[in-house]
Design a protein around this motif. Structure first.
Motif, PDB file in Angstrom:
ATOM      1  N   SER A   1       0.848  -1.189   0.000  1.00 33.04           N
ATOM      2  CA  SER A   1       0.000   0.000   0.000  1.00 33.04           C
ATOM      3  C   SER A   1       0.882   1.236   0.000  1.00 33.04           C
ATOM      4  CB  SER A   1      -0.912  -0.003   1.231  1.00 33.04           C
ATOM      5  OG  SER A   1      -1.811   1.082   1.209  1.00 33.04           O
ATOM      6  N   SER A   2       0.295   2.370  -0.378  1.00 35.17           N
ATOM      7  CA  SER A   2       1.019   3.635  -0.398  1.00 35.17           C
ATOM      8  C   SER A   2       0.093   4.758   0.043  1.00 35.17           C
ATOM      9  CB  SER A   2       1.560   3.915  -1.804  1.00 35.17           C
ATOM     10  OG  SER A   2       2.274   5.129  -1.848  1.00 35.17           O
ATOM     11  N   THR A   3       0.653   5.754   0.733  1.00 36.41           N
ATOM     12  CA  THR A   3      -0.128   6.899   1.183  1.00 36.41           C
ATOM     13  C   THR A   3       0.793   8.106   1.245  1.00 36.41           C
ATOM     14  OG1 THR A   3      -1.679   7.678   2.882  1.00 36.41           O
ATOM     15  CG2 THR A   3       0.274   6.496   3.647  1.00 36.41           C
ATOM     16  N   THR A   4       0.253   9.275   1.586  1.00 37.73           N
ATOM     17  CA  THR A   4       1.062  10.465   1.795  1.00 37.73           C
ATOM     18  C   THR A   4       0.754  11.035   3.168  1.00 37.73           C
ATOM     19  OG1 THR A   4      -0.590  11.862   0.695  1.00 37.73           O
ATOM     20  CG2 THR A   4       1.243  11.054  -0.647  1.00 37.73           C
ATOM     21  N   THR A   5       1.735  11.685   3.756  1.00 34.95           N
ATOM     22  CA  THR A   5       1.539  12.242   5.089  1.00 34.95           C
ATOM     23  C   THR A   5       0.580  13.434   5.037  1.00 34.95           C
ATOM     24  OG1 THR A   5       3.516  13.631   4.808  1.00 34.95           O
ATOM     25  CG2 THR A   5       3.790  11.513   5.938  1.00 34.95           C
ATOM     26  N   SER A   6      -0.106  13.637   6.145  1.00 36.34           N
ATOM     27  CA  SER A   6      -1.060  14.726   6.274  1.00 36.34           C
ATOM     28  C   SER A   6      -0.333  16.056   6.471  1.00 36.34           C
ATOM     29  CB  SER A   6      -1.970  14.470   7.467  1.00 36.34           C
ATOM     30  OG  SER A   6      -1.218  14.571   8.668  1.00 36.34           O
ATOM     31  N   ALA A   7      -1.104  17.125   6.668  1.00 36.33           N
ATOM     32  CA  ALA A   7      -0.516  18.449   6.897  1.00 36.33           C
ATOM     33  C   ALA A   7       0.359  18.479   8.136  1.00 36.33           C
ATOM     34  CB  ALA A   7      -1.621  19.494   7.001  1.00 36.33           C
ATOM     35  N   THR A   8       0.118  17.561   9.063  1.00 37.36           N
ATOM     36  CA  THR A   8       0.921  17.492  10.294  1.00 37.36           C
ATOM     37  C   THR A   8       2.012  16.427  10.225  1.00 37.36           C
ATOM     38  OG1 THR A   8      -0.686  15.970  11.291  1.00 37.36           O
ATOM     39  CG2 THR A   8      -0.978  18.335  11.709  1.00 37.36           C
ATOM     40  N   GLY A   9       2.171  15.792   9.061  1.00 36.16           N
ATOM     41  CA  GLY A   9       3.229  14.801   8.891  1.00 36.16           C
ATOM     42  C   GLY A   9       2.850  13.386   9.272  1.00 36.16           C
ATOM     43  N   HIS A  10       1.563  13.136   9.551  1.00 35.89           N
ATOM     44  CA  HIS A  10       1.133  11.807   9.982  1.00 35.89           C
ATOM     45  C   HIS A  10       0.713  10.934   8.794  1.00 35.89           C
ATOM     46  CE1 HIS A  10       0.816  14.037  13.793  1.00 35.89           C
ATOM     47  NE2 HIS A  10       1.063  12.870  14.352  1.00 35.89           N
ATOM     48  N   TYR A  11       0.919   9.634   8.933  1.00 33.94           N
ATOM     49  CA  TYR A  11       0.459   8.651   7.951  1.00 33.94           C
ATOM     50  C   TYR A  11      -0.233   7.518   8.694  1.00 33.94           C
ATOM     51  CZ  TYR A  11       4.203   5.487   9.365  1.00 33.94           C
ATOM     52  OH  TYR A  11       5.013   4.643  10.094  1.00 33.94           O
ATOM     53  N   LEU A  12      -1.047   6.740   7.983  1.00 37.07           N
ATOM     54  CA  LEU A  12      -1.757   5.626   8.623  1.00 37.07           C
ATOM     55  C   LEU A  12      -2.130   4.575   7.583  1.00 37.07           C
ATOM     56  CD1 LEU A  12      -3.056   4.556  11.270  1.00 37.07           C
ATOM     57  CD2 LEU A  12      -5.172   5.684  10.539  1.00 37.07           C
TER      58      LEU A  12
END
Length: 214
Positions: free
Chosen positions: A55-66
């Protein structure tokens, strides 16, 4: 009549894995107050074999991923170093807990497997009802303690020249010296960190360095 075809379900049943990519301003391997998260960074979930991207995702505005809805098992988390928010940054200097992302310690840098374009954690094993409840969500099926710190690189240079009048100043008409070997030493004044030669104008440059003493 066959009354033996049964179906079992585990409560909860699926797990989650995260959590933070941040800019480690003091390069101490720990996410601290005032150190910002890195937004828009590509993060990939890789199978324990080290090759299959799940899987792949991008970090949020605060730098978090899940990553959610994961079956129990072992996983590797990979951060793409070519993401714009961390271009020109290196993985934080490792600390004693970095290599063990399964210790459930939050806010420590877990990036230890480094290539030119990626930073990876060691394998993380997720187990049902076996994940930390001290990582911000109190959920025993969620591990939010796999974090990655990045520190901006620095550069050091500049000139080797012929000081004709021996006044320790670069005066007009004093030429740079080309093809001089220049070595960068560590703080112990013995370890050679890098080596280069001056260009046609006598300039040299060491780039891509971690903050430190040289």
């Amino acid at each position: 009549s066959n009354l033996t075809v049964d179906f079992g379900f585990v409560p909860g049943g699926l797990l989650s894995l995260g959590n933070l990519v941040w800019l480690d301003l003091n390069n101490n391997g720990r996410a601290e107050a005032g150190e910002p998260g890195a937004p828009g960074v590509t993060v990939r979930l890789v199978a324990a074999n080290g090759t299959t991207v799940l899987s792949s995702t991008t970090t949020s505005a605060t730098g978090h991923y899940l990553f959610t809805s994961l079956p129990a098992g072992s996983y590797i988390v990979e951060v793409d170093r070519t993401s714009s928010a961390i271009t020109g940054y290196l993985s934080s200097t490792d600390i004693t807990t970095s290599a063990n992302p399964d210790n459930d310690e939050d806010n420590d840098d877990n990036g230890v497997l480094i290539t030119a374009t990626t930073v990876r954690s060691n394998p993380v094993t997720l187990t049902l009802f076996g994940e930390p409840i001290t990582d911000g969500d109190a959920d025993p099926n969620s591990n939010l303690s796999v974090d990655f710190g990045f520190v901006r690189t620095v550069s050091l240079g500049n000139l080797v020249w012929v000081d004709d009048n021996n006044n320790a100043l670069v005066d007009a008409g004093e030429a740079g010296r080309a093809d001089v070997t220049v070595r960068l030493l560590g703080a112990d004044c013995a370890t050679v960190v890098a080596s280069t030669t001056t260009n046609a104008d006598g300039n040299y440059l060491f780039g891509g360095l971690l903050p430190g003493t040289y």
